[in-house]
Design a protein around this motif. Structure first.
Motif, PDB file in Angstrom:
ATOM      1  N   UNK A  13      75.958 112.959  60.691  1.00 15.27           N
ATOM      2  CA  UNK A  13      75.067 112.502  61.773  1.00 15.27           C
ATOM      3  C   UNK A  13      74.875 110.990  61.705  1.00 15.27           C
ATOM      4  N   UNK A  14      74.773 110.426  60.492  1.00 12.66           N
ATOM      5  CA  UNK A  14      74.663 108.970  60.337  1.00 12.66           C
ATOM      6  C   UNK A  14      75.904 108.278  60.879  1.00 12.66           C
ATOM      7  N   UNK A  15      77.073 108.879  60.621  1.00 10.38           N
ATOM      8  CA  UNK A  15      78.322 108.286  61.095  1.00 10.38           C
ATOM      9  C   UNK A  15      78.385 108.289  62.616  1.00 10.38           C
ATOM     10  N   UNK A  16      77.906 109.357  63.228  1.00  7.93           N
ATOM     11  CA  UNK A  16      77.884 109.437  64.689  1.00  7.93           C
ATOM     12  C   UNK A  16      76.962 108.355  65.260  1.00  7.93           C
ATOM     13  N   UNK A  17      75.772 108.213  64.664  1.00  8.40           N
ATOM     14  CA  UNK A  17      74.832 107.185  65.129  1.00  8.40           C
ATOM     15  C   UNK A  17      75.420 105.785  64.948  1.00  8.40           C
ATOM     16  N   UNK A  18      76.071 105.555  63.798  1.00  8.25           N
ATOM     17  CA  UNK A  18      76.667 104.239  63.560  1.00  8.25           C
ATOM     18  C   UNK A  18      77.802 103.978  64.550  1.00  8.25           C
ATOM     19  N   UNK A  19      78.600 104.984  64.826  1.00 12.85           N
ATOM     20  CA  UNK A  19      79.691 104.823  65.796  1.00 12.85           C
ATOM     21  C   UNK A  19      79.134 104.409  67.152  1.00 12.85           C
ATOM     22  N   UNK A  20      78.051 105.045  67.570  1.00 13.72           N
ATOM     23  CA  UNK A  20      77.441 104.697  68.843  1.00 13.72           C
ATOM     24  C   UNK A  20      76.900 103.284  68.858  1.00 13.72           C
ATOM     25  N   UNK A  25      84.573 104.211  67.389  1.00  9.39           N
ATOM     26  CA  UNK A  25      84.720 105.660  67.524  1.00  9.39           C
ATOM     27  C   UNK A  25      86.042 106.169  66.938  1.00  9.39           C
ATOM     28  N   UNK A  26      86.602 105.441  65.991  1.00  6.76           N
ATOM     29  CA  UNK A  26      87.831 105.865  65.339  1.00  6.76           C
ATOM     30  C   UNK A  26      87.623 107.277  64.789  1.00  6.76           C
ATOM     31  N   UNK A  27      88.508 108.218  65.120  1.00  5.51           N
ATOM     32  CA  UNK A  27      88.294 109.609  64.707  1.00  5.51           C
ATOM     33  C   UNK A  27      88.334 109.853  63.197  1.00  5.51           C
ATOM     34  N   UNK A  28      88.786 108.902  62.396  1.00  4.38           N
ATOM     35  CA  UNK A  28      88.730 109.099  60.942  1.00  4.38           C
ATOM     36  C   UNK A  28      87.279 109.158  60.456  1.00  4.38           C
ATOM     37  N   UNK A  29      86.351 108.756  61.333  1.00  4.24           N
ATOM     38  CA  UNK A  29      84.937 108.779  60.974  1.00  4.24           C
ATOM     39  C   UNK A  29      84.214 110.025  61.478  1.00  4.24           C
ATOM     40  N   UNK A  30      84.945 110.950  62.121  1.00  4.74           N
ATOM     41  CA  UNK A  30      84.291 112.183  62.572  1.00  4.74           C
ATOM     42  C   UNK A  30      85.189 113.419  62.588  1.00  4.74           C
ATOM     43  N   UNK A  31      86.513 113.254  62.497  1.00  2.00           N
ATOM     44  CA  UNK A  31      87.420 114.396  62.576  1.00  2.00           C
ATOM     45  C   UNK A  31      88.172 114.606  61.261  1.00  2.00           C
ATOM     46  N   UNK A  43      86.837 112.930  56.269  1.00  2.00           N
ATOM     47  CA  UNK A  43      86.127 111.956  57.087  1.00  2.00           C
ATOM     48  C   UNK A  43      85.498 110.905  56.175  1.00  2.00           C
ATOM     49  N   UNK A  44      85.646 109.637  56.548  1.00  5.38           N
ATOM     50  CA  UNK A  44      85.099 108.554  55.732  1.00  5.38           C
ATOM     51  C   UNK A  44      84.053 107.763  56.513  1.00  5.38           C
ATOM     52  N   UNK A  45      83.115 107.204  55.765  1.00  9.19           N
ATOM     53  CA  UNK A  45      82.098 106.336  56.352  1.00  9.19           C
ATOM     54  C   UNK A  45      82.751 105.030  56.801  1.00  9.19           C
TER      55      UNK A  45
END
Length: 129
Positions: A13-20, A25-31, A43-45
């Motif tokens: 959830x932190x990664x999603x907020x940071x991406x926003x 929105x690189x998918x390595x941070x959520x997929x 998935x990496x921070x």
């Protein structure tokens, strides 16, 4: 002189907020599929999110961001963030390395996740009150 250890929990959830907030929105941070497909362990921070958390620790130690004169890091290894409610934990420590001629304190910073250093050559210089 050691400063009090700081600990920050990192979740997906932190990664999603940071991406926003950052627009990264690189998918390595959520997929997991994409991250493992490019050879990552999962998935990496975001590196700059990690750097920001260490900067937050420095700010907490000195009480305000204004005294921070310089702050540098090198990224050593990514932080893998599991798809759990607990995520993972970043542990940050600082040691007073030296005092410059003009009275600034130089802090050597250590950031670890699961016992592994995630930053190298991390250092902050702060004005002393």
């Amino acid at each position: 002189m050691d400063l009090a250890e700081r600990r920050y929990r990192i979740t997906r959830a932190d990664l999603v907020r940071y991406a926003g907030a950052s627009g990264d929105f690189n998918p390595i941070h959520w997929s997991d599929r994409i991250a493992t497909g490019v050879g990552l362990p999962g998935v990496i921070a975001h590196g700059l999110f990690t750097m920001a958390l260490v900067g937050r620790a420095v700010t907490e130690w000195v009480g305000h961001p204004a005294p921070i004169v310089d702050y540098t890091v090198r990224f050593a290894r990514p932080i893998v963030v599991p798809d759990t409610d607990e995520g993972t934990e970043l542990v940050i420590n600082a040691v007073l390395k030296s005092v410059t001629e003009d009275g600034n304190a130089v802090l050597d910073l250590t950031a670890t996740c699961e016992g592994e250093k995630v930053l190298a050559q991390a250092r902050a210089t702060v004005r002393q009150a």
